[in-house]
Design an enzyme around this catalytic site. Structure first.
Site, short mmCIF file in Angstrom:
data_model
loop_
_atom_site.label_atom_id
_atom_site.label_comp_id
_atom_site.label_asym_id
_atom_site.label_seq_id
_atom_site.Cartn_x
_atom_site.Cartn_y
_atom_site.Cartn_z
N SER A 34 -3.75 -10.01 6.10
CA SER A 34 -2.76 -9.86 5.02
C SER A 34 -3.16 -8.79 4.01
O SER A 34 -2.29 -8.20 3.36
CB SER A 34 -2.58 -11.20 4.29
OG SER A 34 -3.82 -11.69 3.80
N GLY A 67 -2.80 -13.84 7.88
CA GLY A 67 -3.39 -15.04 8.46
C GLY A 67 -4.31 -14.80 9.63
O GLY A 67 -5.00 -15.73 10.08
N ASP A 125 -2.23 -15.05 -6.90
CA ASP A 125 -3.01 -16.05 -6.18
C ASP A 125 -4.51 -15.80 -6.27
O ASP A 125 -5.30 -16.52 -5.65
CB ASP A 125 -2.57 -16.13 -4.72
CG ASP A 125 -2.78 -14.81 -3.97
OD1 ASP A 125 -3.33 -13.85 -4.57
OD2 ASP A 125 -2.40 -14.73 -2.79
N HIS A 149 -4.79 -11.85 -3.15
CA HIS A 149 -4.11 -10.66 -2.63
C HIS A 149 -3.81 -9.65 -3.73
O HIS A 149 -3.35 -10.04 -4.81
CB HIS A 149 -2.82 -11.05 -1.92
CG HIS A 149 -3.04 -11.89 -0.70
ND1 HIS A 149 -3.03 -13.27 -0.76
CD2 HIS A 149 -3.32 -11.55 0.58
CE1 HIS A 149 -3.26 -13.74 0.46
NE2 HIS A 149 -3.45 -12.72 1.28
N ASN A 163 -10.20 -14.31 6.61
CA ASN A 163 -9.64 -15.64 6.92
C ASN A 163 -10.67 -16.53 7.60
O ASN A 163 -10.65 -17.75 7.41
CB ASN A 163 -8.38 -15.48 7.78
CG ASN A 163 -7.22 -14.95 6.98
OD1 ASN A 163 -6.89 -15.48 5.92
ND2 ASN A 163 -6.59 -13.89 7.45
#
Length: 209
Positions: A33, A70, A182, A185, A101
């Site tokens: 991502s 992801g 968040d 990101h 991840n």
């Protein structure tokens, strides 16, 4: 004769953009991502900002966004050959940005290293230049996990004589103004910081003979 001269000149003009396009360097941004531009409008993600920065620095390049939100290292490994085949052209450089991840899920660093090793081995076999973008373990995972995870990228870059950008999120961690909300990101300005940091290494590899 005049007509044919005009026709020839017109055909030359038509051919110019195609020639320039063919001369562009092809960069494959292969990651998760962070590469994909998670929740960012078109044009604000890593690939388009890096492409613009390369062109502004005098390196005509196309940056192909092959980021999938992801993705773990295992999923990246599984789709690598398909992505390379879909390009229909050999990349001049692949930026490998995977592992975040795996780390966030607390997956075994040994498996992450093995998957990244396989990715770099395939790219090396195809004689494609590599820039490996590193990741750092989050503090909440503890010092033991960090000791096992953090050295992966430098070790693999050394093994495959690849370029290394030690920490993809360098310069934005802890600055909420550079994130979408968040705390993970990057927003448009955060991506700009990332691109500014990684640009010299990218440019050097693309201009290296």
């Amino acid at each position: 004769m005049f007509f044919f001269r005009r026709l020839l000149a017109f055909l030359v003009i038509l051919a110019l953009p195609a020639t320039a396009h063919a001369a562009d360097k092809l960069v494959l941004a292969f990651g998760d991502s962070l590469t994909a531009g998670y929740r960012l409008p078109p044009g604000q993600g890593f690939a388009p900002q890096l492409e613009a920065a390369l062109r502004q620095s005098g390196v005509p390049a196309r940056v192909h966004n092959a980021g999938v939100s992801g993705d773990t290292t295992a999923q990246g490994k599984a789709r690598l050959n398909w992505v390379l085949a879909s390009l229909k052209a050999k990349p001049d450089l692949v930026i490998v940005e995977l592992g975040a991840n795996d780390m966030l899920r607390g997956l075994d660093p040994g498996r992450a290293e093995a998957n990244l090793d396989a990715i770099l081995a395939e790219l090396s076999k195809r004689r494609i230049k590599i820039l490996l973008a590193g990741m750092v373990a989050a503090p909440n995972l503890g010092p033991d996990y960090a000791r096992r995870f953090n050295p992966i990228y430098r070790r693999l870059a050394t093994k495959y004589k690849a370029g290394l950008y030690p920490f993809f999120l360098e310069g934005i961690v802890g600055d909420r103004s550079l994130h979408i909300g968040d705390a993970i990101h990057p927003n448009k300005q955060g991506v700009k910081v990332i691109v500014r940091g990684i640009l010299p290494a990218t440019r050097a590899l693309l201009t290296q003979r």
